[in-house]
Design a protein around this motif. Structure first.
Motif, mmCIF file in Angstrom:
data_model
loop_
_atom_site.group_PDB
_atom_site.id
_atom_site.type_symbol
_atom_site.label_atom_id
_atom_site.label_comp_id
_atom_site.label_asym_id
_atom_site.label_seq_id
_atom_site.Cartn_x
_atom_site.Cartn_y
_atom_site.Cartn_z
ATOM 1 N N LYS A 48 0.843 -1.191 0.000
ATOM 2 C CA LYS A 48 0.000 0.000 0.000
ATOM 3 C C LYS A 48 0.880 1.244 0.000
ATOM 4 O O LYS A 48 2.021 1.198 0.440
ATOM 5 C CB LYS A 48 -0.915 0.050 1.238
ATOM 6 N N TYR A 49 0.306 2.369 -0.476
ATOM 7 C CA TYR A 49 1.093 3.602 -0.510
ATOM 8 C C TYR A 49 0.212 4.831 -0.387
ATOM 9 O O TYR A 49 -1.008 4.765 -0.485
ATOM 10 C CB TYR A 49 1.949 3.679 -1.776
ATOM 11 N N TRP A 50 0.856 5.963 -0.175
ATOM 12 C CA TRP A 50 0.237 7.276 -0.073
ATOM 13 C C TRP A 50 1.003 8.179 -1.025
ATOM 14 O O TRP A 50 2.224 8.286 -0.946
ATOM 15 C CB TRP A 50 0.356 7.770 1.372
ATOM 16 N N LEU A 62 4.827 9.119 -1.580
ATOM 17 C CA LEU A 62 5.518 9.718 -0.441
ATOM 18 C C LEU A 62 5.967 8.670 0.571
ATOM 19 O O LEU A 62 7.007 8.828 1.209
ATOM 20 C CB LEU A 62 4.604 10.739 0.243
ATOM 21 N N VAL A 63 5.163 7.617 0.736
ATOM 22 C CA VAL A 63 5.494 6.555 1.677
ATOM 23 C C VAL A 63 4.746 5.298 1.259
ATOM 24 O O VAL A 63 3.645 5.380 0.702
ATOM 25 C CB VAL A 63 5.136 6.976 3.134
ATOM 26 N N LYS A 64 5.359 4.132 1.481
ATOM 27 C CA LYS A 64 4.685 2.875 1.153
ATOM 28 C C LYS A 64 5.056 1.802 2.163
ATOM 29 O O LYS A 64 6.099 1.874 2.815
ATOM 30 C CB LYS A 64 4.978 2.421 -0.273
ATOM 31 N N THR A 65 4.163 0.812 2.283
ATOM 32 C CA THR A 65 4.396 -0.274 3.223
ATOM 33 C C THR A 65 5.513 -1.173 2.699
ATOM 34 O O THR A 65 5.822 -1.170 1.512
ATOM 35 C CB THR A 65 3.113 -1.097 3.449
ATOM 36 N N GLN A 66 6.060 -1.972 3.617
ATOM 37 C CA GLN A 66 7.156 -2.866 3.245
ATOM 38 C C GLN A 66 6.776 -4.339 3.368
ATOM 39 O O GLN A 66 7.640 -5.189 3.432
ATOM 40 C CB GLN A 66 8.373 -2.575 4.130
ATOM 41 N N GLY A 67 5.479 -4.636 3.452
ATOM 42 C CA GLY A 67 5.046 -6.026 3.517
ATOM 43 C C GLY A 67 4.698 -6.509 4.911
ATOM 44 O O GLY A 67 3.999 -7.481 5.076
ATOM 45 N N SER A 68 5.185 -5.821 5.930
ATOM 46 C CA SER A 68 4.853 -6.214 7.297
ATOM 47 C C SER A 68 3.872 -5.191 7.864
ATOM 48 O O SER A 68 3.492 -4.241 7.194
ATOM 49 C CB SER A 68 6.114 -6.255 8.162
ATOM 50 N N CYS A 105 -4.807 7.264 -1.727
ATOM 51 C CA CYS A 105 -4.532 5.985 -1.085
ATOM 52 C C CYS A 105 -4.365 4.999 -2.230
ATOM 53 O O CYS A 105 -5.179 4.996 -3.162
ATOM 54 C CB CYS A 105 -5.719 5.524 -0.233
ATOM 55 N N GLY A 106 -3.347 4.155 -2.176
ATOM 56 C CA GLY A 106 -3.125 3.251 -3.291
ATOM 57 C C GLY A 106 -2.682 1.859 -2.868
ATOM 58 O O GLY A 106 -2.103 1.673 -1.794
ATOM 59 N N ILE A 107 -2.993 0.901 -3.733
ATOM 60 C CA ILE A 107 -2.549 -0.476 -3.578
ATOM 61 C C ILE A 107 -1.863 -0.865 -4.886
ATOM 62 O O ILE A 107 -2.456 -0.730 -5.967
ATOM 63 C CB ILE A 107 -3.723 -1.437 -3.296
ATOM 64 N N ILE A 108 -0.636 -1.335 -4.785
ATOM 65 C CA ILE A 108 0.134 -1.703 -5.974
ATOM 66 C C ILE A 108 -0.378 -3.042 -6.498
ATOM 67 O O ILE A 108 -0.427 -4.023 -5.767
ATOM 68 C CB ILE A 108 1.638 -1.774 -5.665
#
Length: 173
Positions: A48-50, A62-68, A105-108
């Motif tokens: 996920k990302y912003w 600007l920022v995204k999750t790393q899987g955890s 809000c985004g999901i790759i």
């Protein structure tokens, strides 16, 4: 029947209801805001990302999750994915008037990311936020969203089958 049109219709009917968030978020200069976006549990292991920008196809991540489920921070912005409930939360600290803009809000995903727009309005520190007019608690909102997601999870597949059958029939004509 054009394949691209059929793909576009199927994508709209099935995919876009899987990500939800606020349309507008208000914040005061110098303070923090939290934006929570909910997603269908199918996407719990997706990144996920912003991102920021007027256009969804050209926004800057600007920022995204790393899987955890750890909180990831990039300067004044952090993101945390809660996979148990299907939501990720973005926190923006020390807001400035320059932070006022359109965000996403985004999901790759492969081929086409899921994105929803969020308008961030920033008020000068001496102004008050506009009054909140609804009295819904967070639990009531989540309960309503849960009902919506359940109903939509059934309806979207019905729409998908109808569009698929319509496409097959149209190709034979």
């Amino acid at each position: 029947m054009d394949f691209v049109f059929l793909y576009f219709m199927i994508t709209l009917s099935v995919a876009n209801a899987t990500l939800r968030g606020p349309q507008v978020v208000n914040g005061n200069e110098g303070e923090s805001v939290q934006i929570t976006c909910t997603y269908h549990m199918f996407f719990r292991n997706y990144q996920k990302y912003w991102c920021k920008g007027k256009n969804r196809s050209a926004c800057t991540i600007l920022v995204k999750t790393q899987g955890s489920e750890k909180t990831i921070s990039e300067g004044r912005i952090s993101i945390k994915d809660d996979k148990r409930v299907g939501e990720f939360t973005v926190t923006m600290d020390q807001l400035t008037l320059n932070d006022q803009d359109m965000y996403w809000c985004g999901i790759i995903r492969f081929l086409m990311d899921l994105q929803i727009p969020v308008k961030l309005d920033i008020f000068e520190s001496h102004q008050l936020l506009p009054p909140v007019t609804d009295n819904l608690s967070v639990q009531e909102i989540r309960k309503n969203n849960s009902k919506y997601h359940f109903i939509w999870s059934i309806l979207r597949w019905i729409f998908f089958v109808i569009l698929l059958l319509w496409g097959i029939v149209a190709m034979r004509i």
